[in-house]
Design a protein around this motif. Sequence first.
Motif, PDB file in Angstrom:
ATOM      1  N   LEU A 664       0.822  -1.212   0.000  1.00  0.00           N
ATOM      2  CA  LEU A 664       0.000   0.000   0.000  1.00  0.00           C
ATOM      3  C   LEU A 664       0.855   1.260   0.000  1.00  0.00           C
ATOM      4  O   LEU A 664       0.575   2.212  -0.738  1.00  0.00           O
ATOM      5  N   SER A 665       1.888   1.274   0.812  1.00  0.00           N
ATOM      6  CA  SER A 665       2.724   2.482   0.897  1.00  0.00           C
ATOM      7  C   SER A 665       3.541   2.675  -0.382  1.00  0.00           C
ATOM      8  O   SER A 665       3.755   3.818  -0.820  1.00  0.00           O
ATOM      9  N   LEU A 666       4.015   1.585  -0.979  1.00  0.00           N
ATOM     10  CA  LEU A 666       4.769   1.730  -2.221  1.00  0.00           C
ATOM     11  C   LEU A 666       3.880   2.267  -3.337  1.00  0.00           C
ATOM     12  O   LEU A 666       4.287   3.162  -4.085  1.00  0.00           O
ATOM     13  N   GLU A 667       2.647   1.753  -3.472  1.00  0.00           N
ATOM     14  CA  GLU A 667       1.752   2.241  -4.514  1.00  0.00           C
ATOM     15  C   GLU A 667       1.446   3.721  -4.303  1.00  0.00           C
ATOM     16  O   GLU A 667       1.387   4.495  -5.271  1.00  0.00           O
ATOM     17  N   PHE A 668       1.257   4.120  -3.049  1.00  0.00           N
ATOM     18  CA  PHE A 668       1.025   5.528  -2.739  1.00  0.00           C
ATOM     19  C   PHE A 668       2.205   6.382  -3.202  1.00  0.00           C
ATOM     20  O   PHE A 668       2.035   7.430  -3.833  1.00  0.00           O
ATOM     21  N   LEU A 669       3.424   5.932  -2.918  1.00  0.00           N
ATOM     22  CA  LEU A 669       4.621   6.691  -3.272  1.00  0.00           C
ATOM     23  C   LEU A 669       4.811   6.749  -4.785  1.00  0.00           C
ATOM     24  O   LEU A 669       5.095   7.815  -5.343  1.00  0.00           O
ATOM     25  N   LEU A 670       4.662   5.627  -5.459  1.00  0.00           N
ATOM     26  CA  LEU A 670       4.846   5.601  -6.912  1.00  0.00           C
ATOM     27  C   LEU A 670       3.854   6.518  -7.608  1.00  0.00           C
ATOM     28  O   LEU A 670       4.180   7.167  -8.605  1.00  0.00           O
TER      29      LEU A 670
END
Length: 785
Positions: A664-670
């Motif tokens: 979830l956090s990686l998708e938010f950052l990308l």
Amino acid sequence: MKTKYNAMKFPQGINNYEEFIQTSASGYAEVLPLSYSSKNQVKKIVKNKTVENKVGILIITSYPPRECGIATYSQDLMKAINYTFGDSVNIDICAIEDGFSDFSYPTEVKYILNTAIDEEFKKTLLAINSNPDISTVIIQHEFGLYRKMESAFLNFIFELKKPPIIVFHTVLPNPDDMMKSKIQSISKISAKTIVMTYNSKDILVKDYDVLADKISVIAHGTHLISMTSNEILKRKYGLSGKKVLSTFGLLSPGKSIETSIDALPEIVKLTPNIMFLILGKTHPEVVKNDGEKYRQYLEKKVKDYSLEKNVTFINNYLSTPVLLEYLQLTDIYLFTSNDRNQAVSGTFAYAMSCACPIISTPIPHAKEFLTEDTGIIFDFEDSHQLSQSIIKLLDDDLLTKNLSTNALQKIISTSWNNSAIAHIKVVEQIHIKKIKIKYNLPEINLSHVKKMTTEKGMIQFSKINQPDIDSGYTLDDNARALIAICMYFKQTGDINQISHIRKYLKFIESCQQDSGKMYNYVDKKCEFTVQNMEVNLDDSNGRAVWALGYLISLSDILPYNLIIDAERILKKLLINVTDIYSTRAMAFAIKGLYYYKKENSNPDILPMVIALSNRLIQMLKHESSEKWTWFEGYLTYANSILPEAMLYAWLMTDEKKYLDAANLSLEFLLDRTFNNEWIEVISNRNWLTRGEKNIHVGEQPIDVSYTIMTLSMFYNVFQESRYKEKMNMAFNWFLGNNRLHQIVYNPCTGGCFDGLEENNVNLNQGAESTLSYLMARLTVEQYQF
């Protein structure tokens, strides 16, 4: 006289150039290999099949060994495109000659066009139109190149079945009707027009009625230089103790070298050790028509002024490396052209790229690049004004130094690498079907890392590419250096790196205090600075855990004593690891513990990981909302290390909550750092606060590098192609696929510029940036993009 090129009419039913090319493309004829007995005829053997996914560009130009500014320009451009885009672009050259010559051309020259013979245009046109591997033709235009056969040249352009891009090296203002008609005709049939100054673009629009959106401005390319000491080069060329003025280029009366010679007597009175270098042989066309009359005139003037000890003629066509050394040892560069219509000068651009303080006549190129901060402009043929400008600079070292630095900053965007990118962008614009361009991976180069490393460790900052020992050292940079060189050793097995690994490890140990914690800041005398008492050092300590853990994970290939030393240091450091509350410090530590656990069964490791990971999970829960899935209420630096740490936590514990947090956090950052074309990392000027927009000023290599490393880990675990695609996109940020379309990695030095500012790159190549690039480059080595 009305000729074919004046009537720009397309076939019935065809409304524009793009439709004309698209319709013609399907009708390319496949021809048998051609054989010609004359050297002046077409050399190309036409292939039967187009190379798949490769952009084929033919450049029509004068070309070395012909001695001509445009020839050198085109060769530099060709080399830059090949270096930057590798096998995805194929560059061939059609070398133009004015009459019969006996040049021995390099292999990239596949055609030779004798512009003095009408029939040669027709033969060359047939071969180009019949070659399916050529998708674009770039024509370097200078009026003198085609003067004997202007009608044949214009008909040649009109009948090309490949989209032509015309590069105007000269644009004359206030044209007569005939000149205006010629340029309008060329511009209408061209898919795109390139000029080198905005002044030239304005002239084309206002004086020739050329559409502005058809014109691209790409400045004359310049070389990236690995700066060498001015004094070292003066010793090399026997100029120690001299104040050096210089000018270079093929000699002709238009250079107005006499203006500089007339200025010298006044200067010599005040500065007897002045030396004026006149670099370059006489232009071949001048020699052909007038012999060495102009050089002899200059030599006589030198003798009449009794300046024999102050002026040196170097009557050679200098190789580029030698020329660039002469420019680097120059204290002041003089550009004295008396041609009011000269738009650009490669000599002027090369001098700026060597950080020469420049005094120039007001040609458009100079007026666009020289301000009061970057150089001095004087009136045409005004030797007194020139002498006063030279004396002013010789008397003011600080002004001269500032002009030098500012000139280099101003010109760096025009490097040949950036010029290559700009040219390919133009090629992309004129093709209806999207073409596939791939950036070429540079060779791994440790030169700047080694240059920045002393016996103590790695220096923190550099001024341009020169290590700034006054900036001292940091634990941060030496931990990064340890990781990077361990990565390099893992890939290459180069035993020469062991001594450097030991050096960086020793520096890390020297930062450790009795408590186990580490200081970060060390001055040039290897003493700890007061900064260690003023700032939070958690991130530095977390990064040290990462470095030490990674080194220990290589126990099967590194010497045993290195592993033992690293374990001893790490165990002492881990005493305090669960006292860390800084977000990124916890993530760095988790990454280090992941690597440490791969080689160590210590039961205390997992509880440490769980304690730190749970702390991050709590932060994520506290800060997250419907549109904000992050650990903090803002995005700062090295953001990708946080989802990456969650992934490591999941791999070590198999706890699903860590996996969910990672994804979830990686998708938010990308979603906040990638667009459809490139990565735009969070600005270091203003962190991205919840509800605000990223201002995209101050993008730093460390953020791009960490993103690449995170994507690599996610790809290795899940094998999802989108991670690999974004990794490739992110790495291309270093190579020019970014907001400014400028390279951030410096292939000349092996260093990396310190980031993208609003309109320029930061020229300094410090440890953090250089090591960040190196870690990114080593990470992508394993993938085939």
